[in-house]
Design an enzyme around this catalytic site. Structure first.
Site, mmCIF file in Angstrom:
data_model
loop_
_atom_site.group_PDB
_atom_site.id
_atom_site.type_symbol
_atom_site.label_atom_id
_atom_site.label_comp_id
_atom_site.label_asym_id
_atom_site.label_seq_id
_atom_site.Cartn_x
_atom_site.Cartn_y
_atom_site.Cartn_z
ATOM 1 N N THR A 1 0.852 -1.191 0.000
ATOM 2 C CA THR A 1 0.000 0.000 0.000
ATOM 3 C C THR A 1 0.885 1.237 0.000
ATOM 4 O OG1 THR A 1 -1.792 -1.104 1.180
ATOM 5 C CG2 THR A 1 -1.765 1.301 1.240
ATOM 6 N N LYS B 1 -7.007 1.915 -2.843
ATOM 7 C CA LYS B 1 -6.644 1.331 -1.547
ATOM 8 C C LYS B 1 -6.604 2.396 -0.452
ATOM 9 C CE LYS B 1 -5.391 -1.455 1.649
ATOM 10 N NZ LYS B 1 -4.095 -2.137 1.736
ATOM 11 N N LYS C 1 -0.089 5.350 8.611
ATOM 12 C CA LYS C 1 0.593 5.697 7.363
ATOM 13 C C LYS C 1 -0.418 5.862 6.237
ATOM 14 C CE LYS C 1 1.909 2.440 4.889
ATOM 15 N NZ LYS C 1 1.371 1.590 3.794
#
Length: 296
Positions: A103, A178, A246
């Protein structure tokens, strides 16, 4: 590029963490010849015992494999593994493919794609929706974009590791999808933690709230799965909190790029940052519960 098949296609896997270990294990169980690499080689021991080969560098993996997959922690790791000394691009050539299931942001995916394609290889980004349990069960969802030929060739691999694969177009689309998904998930978890804590403060049984939600219109597998352990204050890592934070940060940057205000996500991100500062980086992201409950 030939369609992947057990016994015919050699597969590489870079990054043997919680997710990578489960995904590579499923490929081995399905009969694929798998070569693995991880910065800490000891994390590959279980896969070696299951039949995987161990390589010393990402370049060694790419050199010996037809399709190499990577599950890495953040954009910095993806760039280093792809373009650093003995990295993926240094061994890439025509006929080989690189599928990055990490990701990251769209810009990182595009930079890696340019390096791989510049060396003659094919590139596919395919970040996953799902955590430890779905990875172990082969129930991940792949959000793919990039070279369609590689998507078609790698589809049997994605079918082994997941329950659905989407082809979304040009490189960057998978990363953006995502980030949007994980931004929603992260915000939902904060709301759930706030609700559980408010129920406790109001003298209600938190377990009753879990059951009420489970039976109503906002029923959610994540709530049902995480609720009992959150009540107990236990957070075994399925999706580490540092990775959720994150992803929130990257999603907020995507919002800035498109002049989209994201006030709920921004507030949720602050609680994940507080949880990281309190020492929960490697706990499950549901540990944001403790940041919500803290009155400091």
């Amino acid at each position: 590029m030939p369609t992947a098949a057990p016994g015919a296609t050699k597969i590489g896997f870079l990054g043997i963490g919680i997710m990578g270990n489960a995904m590579a294990a499923n490929l081995i169980k399905d009969g694929y010849d798998v070569t693995v690499w991880n910065r800490s080689a000891d994390k590959c021991a279980a896969l070696q015992a299951a039949g995987a080969k161990l390589a010393g560098t990402p370049a060694e993996v790419v050199s010996s494999c037809d399709i190499t997959l990577a599950m890495l922690s953040d954009p910095e790791a993806c760039l280093a593994v792809a373009m650093g000394p003995d990295g993926v691009a240094s061994a890439m050539k025509a006929g080989k493919g690189y599928v990055d299931v990490s990701t990251v942001d769209a810009a990182t995916a595009q930079e890696v794609a340019a390096a791989v394609r510049g060396a003659g290889g094919a590139y596919l980004e395919a970040p996953v929706s799902g955590s430890k349990g779905p990875a172990e069960q082969g129930q991940l969802i792949f959000l793919s974009a990039g070279d369609r030929q590689l998507f078609d060739a790698a589809s049997p691999l994605l079918e082994v590791m997941g329950k659905a694969s989407f082809y979304l177009g040009e490189v960057g689309a998978g990363a953006n999808m995502k980030l949007v998904v994980n931004m929603i998930m992260g915000s939902m978890m904060v709301s759930y933690a706030e609700g559980l804590n408010l129920a406790k403060q109001a003298g209600l049984q938190q377990a009753d709230l879990v059951e009420v939600i489970k039976l109503g219109a906002i029923a959610c597998p994540m709530f049902a799965l995480k609720g009992p352990s959150m009540i107990e204050g236990k957070y075994p890592p399925a999706f580490p909190l540092k990775h959720q934070q994150k992803d929130m940060r990257l999603a907020l940057a995507l919002g800035d790029e498109h002049a989209q205000q994201l006030p709920l996500a921004a507030a949720a991100n602050e609680l994940y940052k507080r949880a990281r500062a309190a020492g929960y980086s490697d706990a499950d992201f549901s540990a944001v519960m403790d940041a919500v409950a803290s009155r400091k």
